[in-house]
Each structure stands twice: as C-alpha cells, then as structure tokens.
Design a protein around this motif. Sequence first.
Motif, mmCIF file in Angstrom:
data_model
loop_
_atom_site.group_PDB
_atom_site.id
_atom_site.type_symbol
_atom_site.label_atom_id
_atom_site.label_comp_id
_atom_site.label_asym_id
_atom_site.label_seq_id
_atom_site.Cartn_x
_atom_site.Cartn_y
_atom_site.Cartn_z
ATOM 1 N N HIS A 1 -3.695 3.400 -8.896
ATOM 2 C CA HIS A 1 -3.864 4.667 -8.189
ATOM 3 C C HIS A 1 -5.328 4.773 -7.774
ATOM 4 O O HIS A 1 -6.219 4.802 -8.620
ATOM 5 C CB HIS A 1 -3.477 5.846 -9.082
ATOM 6 C CG HIS A 1 -3.565 7.160 -8.392
ATOM 7 N ND1 HIS A 1 -2.641 7.548 -7.454
ATOM 8 C CD2 HIS A 1 -4.478 8.153 -8.477
ATOM 9 C CE1 HIS A 1 -2.975 8.737 -7.004
ATOM 10 N NE2 HIS A 1 -4.085 9.127 -7.595
ATOM 11 N N LYS A 2 -5.543 4.802 -6.468
ATOM 12 C CA LYS A 2 -6.900 4.862 -5.897
ATOM 13 C C LYS A 2 -7.795 3.765 -6.475
ATOM 14 O O LYS A 2 -8.938 4.003 -6.855
ATOM 15 C CB LYS A 2 -7.506 6.246 -6.098
ATOM 16 C CG LYS A 2 -6.704 7.333 -5.410
ATOM 17 C CD LYS A 2 -7.437 8.640 -5.405
ATOM 18 C CE LYS A 2 -6.541 9.729 -4.920
ATOM 19 N NZ LYS A 2 -6.539 10.006 -3.545
ATOM 20 N N GLY A 3 -7.242 2.555 -6.549
ATOM 21 C CA GLY A 3 -7.998 1.386 -6.982
ATOM 22 C C GLY A 3 -8.136 1.210 -8.477
ATOM 23 O O GLY A 3 -8.726 0.243 -8.925
ATOM 24 N N ASP B 1 0.870 -1.167 0.000
ATOM 25 C CA ASP B 1 0.000 0.000 0.000
ATOM 26 C C ASP B 1 0.911 1.221 0.000
ATOM 27 O O ASP B 1 1.563 1.524 1.004
ATOM 28 C CB ASP B 1 -0.909 -0.007 1.225
ATOM 29 C CG ASP B 1 -1.925 1.119 1.213
ATOM 30 O OD1 ASP B 1 -1.608 2.207 0.677
ATOM 31 O OD2 ASP B 1 -3.030 0.925 1.739
ATOM 32 N N LEU B 2 0.994 1.915 -1.122
ATOM 33 C CA LEU B 2 1.932 3.027 -1.259
ATOM 34 C C LEU B 2 1.552 4.233 -0.407
ATOM 35 O O LEU B 2 2.424 5.011 -0.011
ATOM 36 C CB LEU B 2 2.069 3.429 -2.728
ATOM 37 C CG LEU B 2 2.712 2.367 -3.624
ATOM 38 C CD1 LEU B 2 2.755 2.839 -5.064
ATOM 39 C CD2 LEU B 2 4.101 2.002 -3.135
ATOM 40 N N SER C 1 -7.316 2.123 -2.673
ATOM 41 C CA SER C 1 -5.926 2.397 -2.308
ATOM 42 C C SER C 1 -5.008 2.435 -3.523
ATOM 43 O O SER C 1 -5.372 1.998 -4.609
ATOM 44 C CB SER C 1 -5.419 1.337 -1.326
ATOM 45 O OG SER C 1 -6.132 1.417 -0.121
ATOM 46 N N THR C 2 -3.809 2.918 -3.296
ATOM 47 C CA THR C 2 -2.764 2.979 -4.312
ATOM 48 C C THR C 2 -1.734 1.910 -3.979
ATOM 49 O O THR C 2 -1.235 1.862 -2.852
ATOM 50 C CB THR C 2 -2.109 4.374 -4.308
ATOM 51 O OG1 THR C 2 -3.128 5.334 -4.606
ATOM 52 C CG2 THR C 2 -1.015 4.475 -5.341
ATOM 53 N N PHE C 3 -1.433 1.053 -4.963
ATOM 54 C CA PHE C 3 -0.567 -0.089 -4.696
ATOM 55 C C PHE C 3 0.642 -0.142 -5.609
ATOM 56 O O PHE C 3 0.624 0.381 -6.722
ATOM 57 C CB PHE C 3 -1.345 -1.401 -4.861
ATOM 58 C CG PHE C 3 -2.364 -1.638 -3.797
ATOM 59 C CD1 PHE C 3 -1.989 -2.007 -2.519
ATOM 60 C CD2 PHE C 3 -3.703 -1.486 -4.072
ATOM 61 C CE1 PHE C 3 -2.936 -2.222 -1.533
ATOM 62 C CE2 PHE C 3 -4.659 -1.704 -3.092
ATOM 63 C CZ PHE C 3 -4.272 -2.077 -1.823
#
Length: 165
Positions: free
Chosen positions: A131-133, A30-31, A84-86
């Motif tokens: 980015h944001k899913g 999770d960035l 989330s951003t991964f």
Amino acid sequence: MEFIIPIKGAVKFNITLDPTVWIFDDRRIDLDEFFAGEYVYKDELVEYTKVTSAHWSREIIEGSTVPPTLKSEKKFERTKLLTSTFGVELKPFILNAEPREDATKLVIETIEDEHSFLLEDLDSLLLKFSHKGKPLREDGPVHVLKKDGSNINTPIKNVTAFRIE
C-alpha cells in the motif's frame, strides 16, 4: 507476524508464498489503476511475442544496435514502485499447487476466522501486497480483494494460509 503463506490441503504440492518478493514480479498489478478502470490486461505470452518479433525485425532491417540507457524511465519506475499500491492474481499460485480433482473450494484462513470461495471463482480474487509502496506489516502480509471492488474498503486481512478442500 509471519510473512510466508502456505497453500495446503487437497493439493498435489504444498506451496509457500512470500509476498515480500512480488514487488519484483512482472505479474504485479497497479491496484490504483486497476480499480480506477485504467488497467489494461496484458497476456504475457502475446506481449513477449510482440516485443521479440519487433526486435527481430528491427535487427534484420537495421542491424544490431545497443539500446539506449533511459535514466529518466528507470527513475520513474523506481518512484512508482515506492509510491503505488500493488497486487497479484491469486489463481496462478493455486493452479501451481495443483488442486486435486475432487477439490471444490478455497478456504482463506485468517487470525480471526475463515472465508470460503469456490475454486471456480479464483479469477475474481486479487492479493494486495503493498500500500503506497509499503508492505502490509500491520494486518498483512496480504489482503484479499475481489476484482469487482465490492470489498475494497473491507478486504480480508491477516491471512495466515490458503487451504484447498
């Protein structure tokens, strides 16, 4: 845009990466937490050993039990995946390609230009894949980030290949 990224050059195995499946990878990071300083690195082998040992000890003491279904936990995880951003670390993929002994650098090829890094610096690179899913469709499929956050606002975008020299 092509979503497959090859690892090529001075490697024993030419590998292709598909960032669209990394959302299901246990190695994802999770960035948002990582760059906020809240991320805790977990060694997969150590974590697996702890969980397995605890489970084995509990079964010896209590006997076998069916684990409860935690719907709220599953819903939280699904929501987190969609918002989330991964990213993932680049190093394991390069090591799987097995760079030749005489190889010294990684060249990241993009649509516009190339960026070079020493193979010794692989530990410092992350691949952001969502980015944001959402997948990075416009300027992806991945963005290359440095772990120290120095290029978080100006990542390497439009990556087309990783070349080992």
